[in-house]
Design an enzyme around this catalytic site. Structure first.
Site, mmCIF file in Angstrom:
data_model
loop_
_atom_site.group_PDB
_atom_site.id
_atom_site.type_symbol
_atom_site.label_atom_id
_atom_site.label_comp_id
_atom_site.label_asym_id
_atom_site.label_seq_id
_atom_site.Cartn_x
_atom_site.Cartn_y
_atom_site.Cartn_z
ATOM 1 N N TYR A 30 1.496 -26.307 -29.475
ATOM 2 C CA TYR A 30 0.438 -26.116 -28.486
ATOM 3 C C TYR A 30 0.231 -24.621 -28.295
ATOM 4 C CZ TYR A 30 -2.553 -26.827 -24.460
ATOM 5 O OH TYR A 30 -3.636 -26.848 -23.623
ATOM 6 N N GLN A 44 -4.407 -34.143 -22.604
ATOM 7 C CA GLN A 44 -4.921 -35.056 -23.632
ATOM 8 C C GLN A 44 -4.462 -34.648 -25.030
ATOM 9 O OE1 GLN A 44 -6.737 -33.158 -21.650
ATOM 10 N NE2 GLN A 44 -8.469 -32.176 -22.694
ATOM 11 N N ASN A 74 -0.361 -24.662 -19.391
ATOM 12 C CA ASN A 74 -0.489 -24.622 -17.932
ATOM 13 C C ASN A 74 0.298 -25.765 -17.295
ATOM 14 O OD1 ASN A 74 -2.030 -26.931 -18.323
ATOM 15 N ND2 ASN A 74 -3.986 -25.894 -17.989
ATOM 16 N N SER A 122 6.655 -16.047 -16.319
ATOM 17 C CA SER A 122 7.309 -15.018 -17.125
ATOM 18 C C SER A 122 8.164 -14.103 -16.249
ATOM 19 C CB SER A 122 6.247 -14.194 -17.857
ATOM 20 O OG SER A 122 6.840 -13.365 -18.815
ATOM 21 N N GLN A 178 5.064 -7.769 -17.553
ATOM 22 C CA GLN A 178 5.241 -9.177 -17.207
ATOM 23 C C GLN A 178 4.421 -9.549 -15.985
ATOM 24 O OE1 GLN A 178 6.897 -11.225 -19.450
ATOM 25 N NE2 GLN A 178 6.604 -9.232 -20.397
ATOM 26 N N HIS A 219 0.919 -11.088 -16.429
ATOM 27 C CA HIS A 219 0.716 -12.453 -16.915
ATOM 28 C C HIS A 219 0.082 -13.328 -15.847
ATOM 29 C CE1 HIS A 219 2.264 -12.688 -20.961
ATOM 30 N NE2 HIS A 219 3.319 -11.977 -20.625
ATOM 31 N N GLU A 275 14.538 -14.200 -18.436
ATOM 32 C CA GLU A 275 13.877 -14.455 -19.720
ATOM 33 C C GLU A 275 13.972 -13.212 -20.616
ATOM 34 O OE1 GLU A 275 9.437 -15.789 -21.325
ATOM 35 O OE2 GLU A 275 9.660 -14.892 -19.336
ATOM 36 N N ASP A 297 7.507 -9.372 -27.831
ATOM 37 C CA ASP A 297 6.436 -10.357 -27.694
ATOM 38 C C ASP A 297 5.631 -10.500 -28.974
ATOM 39 O OD1 ASP A 297 6.883 -11.281 -25.174
ATOM 40 O OD2 ASP A 297 5.338 -10.088 -24.194
ATOM 41 N N GLU A 300 40.476 -49.650 -25.682
ATOM 42 C CA GLU A 300 39.157 -49.793 -25.059
ATOM 43 C C GLU A 300 38.708 -51.245 -24.979
ATOM 44 O OE1 GLU A 300 36.434 -47.269 -27.160
ATOM 45 O OE2 GLU A 300 37.309 -45.420 -26.343
#
Length: 442
Positions: free
Chosen positions: A137, A198, A221, A244, A266, A269, A334, A368, A422
């Protein structure tokens, strides 16, 4: 107007309370988003391409007669690579080379099958095989992220994944040529201009046009994050990423402007991003604060940066660099910059971070885009138990066991004893039969 960023000192009596307040962030997704995502996933699972088309039209303004019309051909990806500027093409290819080289080294270190035989001839080992098909994605809309294409597709390619399927939203049909060019460079096999929950549903369940994948990676998102959580189990996922983060450990030797800009990198973002400075030098912290106020007006995303710094940023005065390292481990950021004259002195003390950037010249932004290691990193303290995206995320491991006749006699007694303990008699008898009786020849 000065940035109202919180300033803390570890010697203050209320430090722990203020520190926890600075770190607090709720990962809970809004109930309305959760319910909407659940409805979209169920609809795509039931109606397939028709539902994907409906939501793509509703959310991205793209009208198409079939999902096949939303597919990007290899010719279109190659055309985008040829149409971008020579400088962009060279930068994209240089970054891809470095990312590929790093992940090839990673493959050599941890991505190979192995086996051995013990003293009685029993073969034991591990078989490493790539996933058949993965979906990546790539966020779209407010910004385009060609670097995310490289960081997700290249390790999958290096791992040997059979097919890489990319989905990327293109609101109002606006295709970013750098994203398409990155897909060509990174070896994406199929690409679709769909996004949101979707797209996650189409990848997880499969439709007439979109093939079902084994794992979905890549950020998105709140709708995408919620969808990934809900389809986990049907498919694998990489992680659920939060806002981030950057943490800078500074000894005061780096130009204050550099550190201020790294904090901005950062904060720009989004408003929930977190930028923190840990330093034992009060005078240097003041220099960084002054640099923040001086440099912010020149930043195009200054409103976002200001909101991030004032909402979740912090300048923390520590007793020492040793204490700064201890606090860093508690945060498990991070991105962790060790902006020091002696970064290798402090690195052994740092146990928890998604990526560690050593020395004043190692800006987080290089990681990055083009340093080589993956920029898909654990956030929100999950670096305590999680790792960056890598070749290993696109592979699976099968244990290999081939027991010899002599080994069956040795291991059978051990297994039978434990199995009887067992209460699993069939397990025990299956082992015992091989201890005393050789296999019959046909």
């Amino acid at each position: 107007m000065k940035v109202q960023i919180r300033q803390l000192a570890t010697t203050a009596p209320d430090f722990e309370a203020e520190f926890h307040r600075a770190l607090h962030w709720s990962a809970e997704t809004d109930h309305a988003i959760e319910q909407r995502v659940a409805d979209i996933l169920a609809d795509v699972r039931a109606r397939g391409d028709a539902a994907v088309l409906e939501y793509t039209h509703r959310f991205d303004g793209l009208a198409a007669g079939s999902v096949s019309e939303l597919a990007l051909s290899q010719q279109e990806l190659q055309a985008a690579l040829e149409q971008i500027t020579p400088a962009q093409r060279e930068a994209l290819q240089a970054a891809a080379r470095r990312v590929r080289l790093y992940h090839e080294r990673q493959l050599e270190a941890c991505g190979r099958s192995w086996r051995y035989r013990d003293e009685d001839g029993t073969l034991l080992g591990q078989k490493v095989t790539p996933l058949d098909r993965v979906g990546i994605y790539v966020p779209g809309g407010k910004a385009a992220y060609p670097s995310s294409v490289l960081m997700n597709a290249i390790p999958a390619q290096v791992a040997g994944v059979g097919e890489i399927v990319m989905v990327v939203p293109t609101p109002r049909g606006e295709k970013n040529p750098l994203v398409l060019a990155a897909a060509a460079v990174a070896g994406v096999h199929r690409a679709y201009t769909i996004g949101g929950a979707q797209a996650v549903a189409a990848l997880a369940y499969g439709t007439a046009a979109v093939p079902k994948v084994d794992k979905i990676t890549g950020p998105g998102n709140a709708y995408v994050a919620s969808a990934k959580k809900r389809v986990f189990g049907t498919v694998g996922i990489d992680m659920i990423a939060g806002p981030s983060e950057i943490l800078v450990l500074a000894d005061g030797s780096t130009p204050a402007d550099w550190v201020a800009m790294d904090l901005f990198s950062q904060a720009e973002h989004d408003e929930l991003a977190q930028s923190i400075l840990l330093c034992p030098d009060a005078g240097y912290i003041e220099q960084v604060r002054e640099a923040i106020d001086r440099l912010l007006p020149g930043m195009p995303r200054r409103d976002v940066i200001r909101a991030s710094l004032e909402g979740r940023g912090a300048l923390i005065l520590t007793r020492s660099m040793d204490e700064a390292c201890e606090i860093s481990n508690r945060i498990a950021p991070e991105h962790l910059e060790v902006s020091s004259r002696e970064p290798h002195r402090w690195e052994p003390l740092l146990r928890h971070a998604g990526a560690i950037f050593l020395g004043a010249y190692t800006s987080e932004s290089l990681g990055d885009y083009c340093a080589g290691p993956n920029h898909v990193l654990p956030t929100s303290g999950t670096a305590r138990y999680s790792s960056p995206l890598g070749v290993y995320d696109f592979q699976k491991r099968s244990s290999l066991i081939e027991v010899s006749e002599a080994g069956a006699r040795t291991l059978g007694g051990i297994a039978a004893e434990l199995a009887y303990g067992e209460g699993l008699q069939a397990h025990a008898r299956a082992a015992e039969l091989r201890m005393t009786t050789g296999k019959k020849e046909n």
